[in-house]
Scaffold this motif. Sequence first.
Motif, mmCIF file in Angstrom:
data_model
loop_
_atom_site.group_PDB
_atom_site.id
_atom_site.type_symbol
_atom_site.label_atom_id
_atom_site.label_comp_id
_atom_site.label_asym_id
_atom_site.label_seq_id
_atom_site.Cartn_x
_atom_site.Cartn_y
_atom_site.Cartn_z
ATOM 1 N N CYS A 77 0.841 -1.208 0.000
ATOM 2 C CA CYS A 77 0.000 0.000 0.000
ATOM 3 C C CYS A 77 0.866 1.244 0.000
ATOM 4 O O CYS A 77 1.896 1.302 0.688
ATOM 5 N N ARG A 78 0.444 2.227 -0.764
ATOM 6 C CA ARG A 78 1.087 3.543 -0.685
ATOM 7 C C ARG A 78 -0.001 4.611 -0.673
ATOM 8 O O ARG A 78 -1.051 4.453 -1.302
ATOM 9 N N LEU A 79 0.266 5.688 0.033
ATOM 10 C CA LEU A 79 -0.701 6.778 0.156
ATOM 11 C C LEU A 79 -0.383 7.843 -0.875
ATOM 12 O O LEU A 79 0.784 8.205 -1.085
ATOM 13 N N ILE A 80 -1.413 8.350 -1.515
ATOM 14 C CA ILE A 80 -1.229 9.343 -2.567
ATOM 15 C C ILE A 80 -2.173 10.510 -2.339
ATOM 16 O O ILE A 80 -3.158 10.404 -1.609
ATOM 17 N N GLY A 81 -1.869 11.630 -3.003
ATOM 18 C CA GLY A 81 -2.795 12.753 -3.078
ATOM 19 C C GLY A 81 -2.760 13.673 -1.878
ATOM 20 O O GLY A 81 -2.587 13.239 -0.743
ATOM 21 N N ARG A 82 -2.925 14.954 -2.167
ATOM 22 C CA ARG A 82 -3.107 15.937 -1.110
ATOM 23 C C ARG A 82 -4.537 16.468 -1.129
ATOM 24 O O ARG A 82 -5.137 16.702 -0.100
ATOM 25 N N ARG A 83 -5.070 16.630 -2.352
ATOM 26 C CA ARG A 83 -6.436 17.142 -2.459
ATOM 27 C C ARG A 83 -7.417 16.138 -1.854
ATOM 28 O O ARG A 83 -8.293 16.487 -1.070
ATOM 29 N N PHE A 84 -7.293 14.879 -2.251
ATOM 30 C CA PHE A 84 -8.042 13.794 -1.633
ATOM 31 C C PHE A 84 -7.021 12.716 -1.278
ATOM 32 O O PHE A 84 -6.433 12.120 -2.175
ATOM 33 N N ARG A 85 -6.810 12.483 -0.010
ATOM 34 C CA ARG A 85 -5.821 11.498 0.409
ATOM 35 C C ARG A 85 -6.411 10.097 0.245
ATOM 36 O O ARG A 85 -7.454 9.775 0.808
ATOM 37 N N LEU A 86 -5.719 9.263 -0.515
ATOM 38 C CA LEU A 86 -6.204 7.929 -0.852
ATOM 39 C C LEU A 86 -5.120 6.895 -0.596
ATOM 40 O O LEU A 86 -3.933 7.221 -0.525
ATOM 41 N N ALA A 87 -5.544 5.645 -0.505
ATOM 42 C CA ALA A 87 -4.613 4.526 -0.411
ATOM 43 C C ALA A 87 -4.696 3.722 -1.704
ATOM 44 O O ALA A 87 -5.796 3.378 -2.146
ATOM 45 N N HIS A 88 -3.550 3.440 -2.307
ATOM 46 C CA HIS A 88 -3.476 2.578 -3.475
ATOM 47 C C HIS A 88 -2.835 1.265 -3.052
ATOM 48 O O HIS A 88 -1.704 1.247 -2.570
ATOM 49 N N ILE A 89 -3.561 0.172 -3.245
ATOM 50 C CA ILE A 89 -3.048 -1.147 -2.907
ATOM 51 C C ILE A 89 -2.776 -1.864 -4.221
ATOM 52 O O ILE A 89 -3.681 -2.059 -5.038
ATOM 53 N N THR A 90 -1.518 -2.230 -4.448
ATOM 54 C CA THR A 90 -1.096 -2.730 -5.747
ATOM 55 C C THR A 90 -0.965 -4.251 -5.741
ATOM 56 O O THR A 90 -0.396 -4.840 -4.827
ATOM 57 N N PHE A 91 -1.507 -4.859 -6.792
ATOM 58 C CA PHE A 91 -1.367 -6.292 -7.045
ATOM 59 C C PHE A 91 -0.875 -6.432 -8.475
ATOM 60 O O PHE A 91 -1.665 -6.568 -9.401
ATOM 61 N N GLY A 92 0.428 -6.376 -8.666
ATOM 62 C CA GLY A 92 0.959 -6.367 -10.028
ATOM 63 C C GLY A 92 0.512 -5.113 -10.741
ATOM 64 O O GLY A 92 0.751 -3.995 -10.292
ATOM 65 N N ARG A 93 -0.205 -5.284 -11.861
ATOM 66 C CA ARG A 93 -0.685 -4.131 -12.625
ATOM 67 C C ARG A 93 -2.017 -3.601 -12.107
ATOM 68 O O ARG A 93 -2.410 -2.490 -12.455
ATOM 69 N N GLU A 94 -2.699 -4.386 -11.300
ATOM 70 C CA GLU A 94 -3.996 -3.949 -10.779
ATOM 71 C C GLU A 94 -3.806 -3.106 -9.522
ATOM 72 O O GLU A 94 -3.050 -3.473 -8.613
ATOM 73 N N ILE A 95 -4.489 -1.983 -9.486
ATOM 74 C CA ILE A 95 -4.443 -1.093 -8.319
ATOM 75 C C ILE A 95 -5.854 -0.953 -7.768
ATOM 76 O O ILE A 95 -6.776 -0.569 -8.490
ATOM 77 N N ILE A 96 -6.012 -1.283 -6.492
ATOM 78 C CA ILE A 96 -7.297 -1.102 -5.823
ATOM 79 C C ILE A 96 -7.229 0.202 -5.034
ATOM 80 O O ILE A 96 -6.363 0.362 -4.176
ATOM 81 N N GLU A 97 -8.125 1.128 -5.361
ATOM 82 C CA GLU A 97 -8.134 2.431 -4.697
ATOM 83 C C GLU A 97 -9.075 2.369 -3.493
ATOM 84 O O GLU A 97 -10.238 2.004 -3.624
ATOM 85 N N VAL A 98 -8.527 2.728 -2.341
ATOM 86 C CA VAL A 98 -9.304 2.683 -1.101
ATOM 87 C C VAL A 98 -9.379 4.092 -0.519
ATOM 88 O O VAL A 98 -8.354 4.746 -0.316
ATOM 89 N N ALA A 99 -10.599 4.552 -0.264
ATOM 90 C CA ALA A 99 -10.813 5.889 0.291
ATOM 91 C C ALA A 99 -11.466 5.766 1.666
ATOM 92 O O ALA A 99 -12.202 4.811 1.936
#
Length: 464
Positions: A77-99
């Motif tokens: 998991c890595r956290l991204i964004g300042r406007r909307f802080r989100l978590a991106h959980i990566t499985f190879g090429r697939e990214i699941i966005e968690v808010a």
Amino acid sequence: MPDKLYPEVIPSSSHAMRCQDLSPNTLKVLKTLISHNYKAYAVGGCVRDKLMGQDPKDFDVVTNATPEQIKACFRNCRLIGRRFRLAHITFGREIIEVATFRGHHKEEEDQSETKPEITDDPIDSTRRKLSPREQKYSAKIKADKKSKTSQDGQLLRDNIFGSIEEDAARRDFTFNAMYFDVSDESILDFANGMTAIKERQIEMIGPSDIRFREDPVRMIRAIRFAAKLNMKLPDSLSKSIKENAHLLANIPAARLFEETNKLLLSGYGVVTFESLVKHKLLAQLFPLLADLLSDENSKEYQLVLRMLKNTDNRINNDQRITPAFLYATFLWYPMEEKTQALMFESSMPMHDALNLASADIMFRQSRRIMIPKRFSIPVREMWTLQLRLQKRQGKRCLQLITHPRFRAAYDFLLLRGQTEGGELLEIAQWWTDFQKIPDNEKQKWVAALPNKSPRRRRKRKPKT
């Protein structure tokens, strides 16, 4: 706009969605969060599309866990964004966005009253004294959790977290406020989204003028959903979009690149394009085309329309497409007009004028939609190759057919020929036939071409 919405629970027996309709990785993320005693749901497009008989492609997850708490549950998991802080959980090429569930943005002095677990430091300061670097990081995270709006009411930062009832009220359209619970396969419908789906009508949560000011991209999302899902835009919503179209100028150019791709490269480009023109949004996305597309019978309008028809067909036949072809077509006539102006004003050779015009047009368009270099460079190459394709002299034809951009440039030439007709269409047809003949006969075809630029006689060196 209501502060909270309360759901109608739709049991699994009353709808068609099941856990297996989610991607395996989405299901894994949901179950992991639930196993850590958090609430977690699949939400938005994946639920909406399944209920409308389409195969879901994008899977979004919402939870009551904070971004830092989400990260603690997943290594990948890595956290991204300042406007909307989100978590991106990566499985190879697939990214699941968690808010995290969003709350209502309030005055800064009221933000201390939000949920205690949300405002905790991401670094536990009770255990030890923080280093200067950790203090700086902690202060940055705290600052990011605050909301901030512009003078127009646009949300510049929105990291106020809340409950699922508040999160539902913050969503844009009623059919996007449906939450799928994997524990019992029920759906929480907070805003009569099922009714909107059955009636195929787009309904906004809250007053449209306020919601568009908060995030003007919602206007083009409404256009996209209407085209993609074959839904109706109520007259009041359509009127509101026209009145607020100018607000798109406030959106960062980088964000509009992705949104434009979703608009015009999803297999519904023709319907979307016509709706963008109708609602005065196209001029905001492509200001250089605003005057050229006023007449539906003009070559500018017809070239774009023909390109979008071809693109829709390719997408629906699972053929490859590229955004470069889209932008090459949209910006061709502004670039051609600029080239002619440079040649007239500066007596500049056509090749040099085209290069300068290409750079200028791409720069001006990128101030509205930021086109990455991996696409802007192919656009300029396609434009430059139009001159070479039209000359067809000597061995250049044999060399040109091996160029990496030949196929894209040829497709563009054919598109222009079908739109403008005349000599341009004849040249495009020649290239169509030239590609079909055997390699050993290509030289004869080239030799049979009229030589329109006679060879220059070399000057003899003076005798010494």
